[in-house]
Structure formats: structure tokens, C-alpha cells
Design a protein around this motif. Structure first.
Motif, short mmCIF file in Angstrom:
data_model
loop_
_atom_site.label_atom_id
_atom_site.label_comp_id
_atom_site.label_asym_id
_atom_site.label_seq_id
_atom_site.Cartn_x
_atom_site.Cartn_y
_atom_site.Cartn_z
N ASP A 119 83.85 62.99 30.13
CA ASP A 119 82.55 62.76 29.50
C ASP A 119 81.53 63.87 29.75
N SER A 120 81.87 64.86 30.55
CA SER A 120 80.90 65.90 30.88
C SER A 120 81.61 67.23 31.03
N ASN A 154 81.72 60.97 24.95
CA ASN A 154 80.74 62.01 24.62
C ASN A 154 81.29 62.85 23.47
N ASP A 186 73.34 58.92 26.57
CA ASP A 186 74.51 58.20 27.09
C ASP A 186 74.66 56.88 26.34
N ASN A 189 75.28 53.42 28.18
CA ASN A 189 74.16 52.72 28.80
C ASN A 189 73.10 52.30 27.79
#
Length: 382
Positions: A119-120, A154, A186, A189
Motif C-alpha cells: 500500500d505504500s 492504493n 486512505d 479508513n
């Protein structure tokens, strides 16, 4: 069940798949009932990311004698440290949990070895600039896995993952709320906290670019978070004017470019049966356009591939033609690659348009369909 090709792998997945997360902690009888129902209805795609041996062994028992009926996504990097779910990039730890997955399921192969939770930029570097990706490639060469997959939430990082040329499949979070959230937010969340609906104006360009890139590169997508953790179904929590239905959420995901299968979390025969009723639902039941148009959004002129324009009197799959045109517009080289081939495999082309206007009268987003059909004919030469 309807099936879609999984890119270049030679495998095909039912459009309704089974996410097994909600079976974790359940009695074996519940696991067995759910998986038996999945088999009966032709559900063959199954995601098993949970690292605990208890649930894995129950799934193994439930599929015993029927292993070949399922395509299993098993994850590399999902671990259970001190009885706590965790993510590891330590190669020996990743190996241990993946090898245990094979043992627990009672199988000698996994269909897709999934590089877990990328995700990053840091996640990307930890996986693709390390021995972890080489481990996955070794497993594939040895036939222990049939394909390499990756999971991400992502869109920017997911696009980078598929462009490595390493992965055969992407598992990604797709639903109409997530698609309207800017890529830098994000999404996981977002629905859990106070949110600003003014951000949700249209489908985020980076997310749409990911879907089109997957289609261009022939990388299939399996979908997670289809229902937004159930919040899209809730009158109290939905960000839309009204809650969506399960069928609408499934249909939205299945109309995104490159999506092959939607992993629906089920924990009973009844829930499996409820999910597969999607296959016999009416077009009115599946229509999600009013809900997403109910935002302060402006989709005018933008095709969301919803097929609201159908039927076409000459049999053009308008959404598919527009999708391939959009990809070719993004990357002209795609015309002579897989996208051009997919276009030419259609039963009818943009050039077959008789300009009757039936499609444009039904389109909720005022898409210039006739103009798009003419452009497709010019771009693809037919």
C-alpha cells in the motif's frame, strides 16, 4: 455461474468469488456448509489471507477431494505473531507461513501466491527490491504456485505493482465510494471516520487509470471491500443519498475494466445463495447509477461502463467499446496490443453504429455515445 478469463494464465474464475475472512473462528460445520454451497453454485475463486492454522485447516478439510474445483489465492507475508495478525517482510517468516498454508490446506500447490498488502512506497520497496519477490518467482518456476498476485488498496502503488511485469493478477479494493475518494486519501479508513462528501465528486482519475492499465496489460483484478465493510448497505453510514444493495455493489465492481471476480465474504449457505442470485437479477435490480448520481457529482459526458444504454439494436457492447477506446486514448500503443485484439474480438464494432440515438436517450450521464462509436471506428480501423 459466469466465468471470466484470468489474463494470460489460462485460468478462468467465476465472477462471484468467496472471501473467507468471515469464516475465521467459526465451527468446522459452518466452514463446510459455506464451501459446499460455493461448489454447488460454481464459485471457484477463493481468497485465504488469514494466517491462523485453525481456519486454514478447516478450509483444507472442507475442500478435501475437491481441491481442483477451486482457484486459491494464498498470501505471502500474512503472519500470525503471538496470535496477532501481522504483516511480515522477513523472508524466513514469510516462507514459514506460506509453507504452513500448503500443509494446512492439504495441497501441494496454490493457484496464486499473493504478495501481501502493498500500500505504500515502503511496502513496494520491501517486496520488489528484496528476496521476497524472488521467492515468489522461484515458487512459480517450481510449480508450487501457478501465478503471482499482489494485494493493494492504493491505486498509485497498485499501478506501479502491475507495471513491474511480475504479477499475473491484482487483488484491489473496488466500490463506488472508494472510487470517488482521491487517491492520496486512505480509503480503508475513510468510511470509518467523519468524511467530507464534497471530496466525492467523480471517479478518481488515478483509480480509473489503474483499471485501464490492468486492462491494457491484461492483468485481471479480483475485488475486495466490495460492500465497503457493509457501510454502503447501511442507511446510517452510506455516503450516498441512499444505501446500495449487495447486487448493485457487485455489479459496480464487475463493470470496472479488468475486473474478473468479486470476492464476497460469506459465512453460510444462505449468504452464498444470496450472492449468486446476482446472476439472475434484473437490470433494474443492478442499476447503481441513481445512487452515485445522487451525490453532488458531475459525471456528465463520462462513461462509467454501467450498460444503462443497452440494449443496442445492432448488438454493440457499448461499454466495452468505450472502455477500449478510453484505454487507447490513454496509450496509443495499446491499439496494436492486447486492447486492439480484445476490441476486434467483439461481436460488433463502433463502425456498426447506425446512429439511432437509443443509447444516448437512456444514458444517465449524457455520454456522447454516437461520437464515441465513430472515434472507436477511426482508432481501431473497424
Amino acid at each position: 455461474m459466469k466465468y471470466r478469463k484470468l489474463g494470460k494464465t489460462g485460468m478462468e474464475a467465476g465472477i462471484i468469488g468467496l472471501g473467507t475472512e468471515h469464516l475465521d473462528g467459526k465451527d468446522y460445520e459452518v466452514v463446510k456448509e459455506t464451501i459446499d454451497a460455493a461448489m454447488e453454485y460454481g464459485v471457484n475463486m477463493m481468497d485465504v489471507f488469514m494466517p491462523g492454522s485453525d481456519i486454514r485447516r478447516k478450509i483444507g478439510r472442507a475442500i478435501e477431494g475437491n481441491r481442483e474445483k477451486f482457484l486459491i489465492q494464498g498470501h505471502i507475508g500474512s503472519t500470525d505473531i503471538n496470535h496477532q495478525y501481522d504483516i511480515s517482510r522477513d523472508l524466513p517468516t514469510c516462507k514459514k507461513y506460506f509453507e504452513n498454508l500448503l500443509t494446512d490446506l492439504g495441497t501441494d500447490y496454490i493457484d496464486f501466491g499473493m504478495l501481501f498488502f502493498i500500500d505504500s512506497e515502503q511496502h513496494f520497496d520491501e517486496v520488489f527490491h528484496s528476496d521476497i519477490v524472488r521467492y515468489a518467482e522461484e515458487l512459480k518456476r517450481a510449480g508450487v504456485i501457478r501465478g503471482i498476485g499482489a494485494s493493494s488498496h492504493n491505486p498509485v502503488i497498485a499501478k506501479k505493482v502491475v507495471e513491474t511485469g511480475v504479477v499475473d493478477l491484482l487483488m484491489f479494493s473496488v466500490n463506488p465510494a472508494f472510487d470517488m475518494i482521491p487517491a492520496e486519501v486512505d480509503a480503508l479508513n475513510y468510511l470509518s471516520n467523519a468524511f467530507d462528501k464534497s471530496m466525492m465528486l467523480e471517479i478518481d482519475a488515478k483509480r480509473l487509470e489503474l483499471y485501464r492499465t490492468c486492462d491494457k496489460l491484461d492483468i485481471p483484478i479480483t475485488v475486495m471491500k466490495t460492500l465497503g465493510g457493509g457501510k454502503l448497505l447501511s442507511k446510517e453510514h452510506t455516503p450516498f443519498a441512499e444505501p446500495l444493495t449487495v447486487h448493485q455493489c457487485i455489479h459496480y465492481a464487475l463493470t470496472r475494466p479488468s475486473v474478473a471476480s468479486v470476492m464476497v465474504g460469506c459465512q453460510s449457505r444462505k449468504q452464498i445463495e444470496g450472492a449468486v442470485t446476482y446472476l439472475s437479477a434484473t437490470s433494474d435490480d443492478l442499476d447503481y447509477t441513481e445512487a452515485i448520481r445522487g451525490m453532488n457529482s458531475d459525471f456528465k459526458g463520462s462513461c462509467v461502463y454501467c450498460n444503462h444504454c443497452q440494449p443496442c439494436p445492432v448488438g454493440i457492447d457499448i461499454a466495452a467499446v468505450t472502455k477500449y477506446l478510453d484505454i487507447a486514448t490513454m496509450d496509443a500503443s495499446a491499439v496494436n496490443k492486447g486492447v486492439g485484439q480484445h476490441y476486434r474480438e467483439l461481436a460488433a464494432y463502433g463502425s456498426d453504429c447506425i446512429q439511432c440515438g437509443s443509447c444516448e436517450s437512456k444514458c444517465p450521464f449524457s455520454v456522447p455515445v454516437i461520437e464515441n462509436m465513430g472515434r472507436a471506428a477511426a482508432v481501431f480501423g473497424v
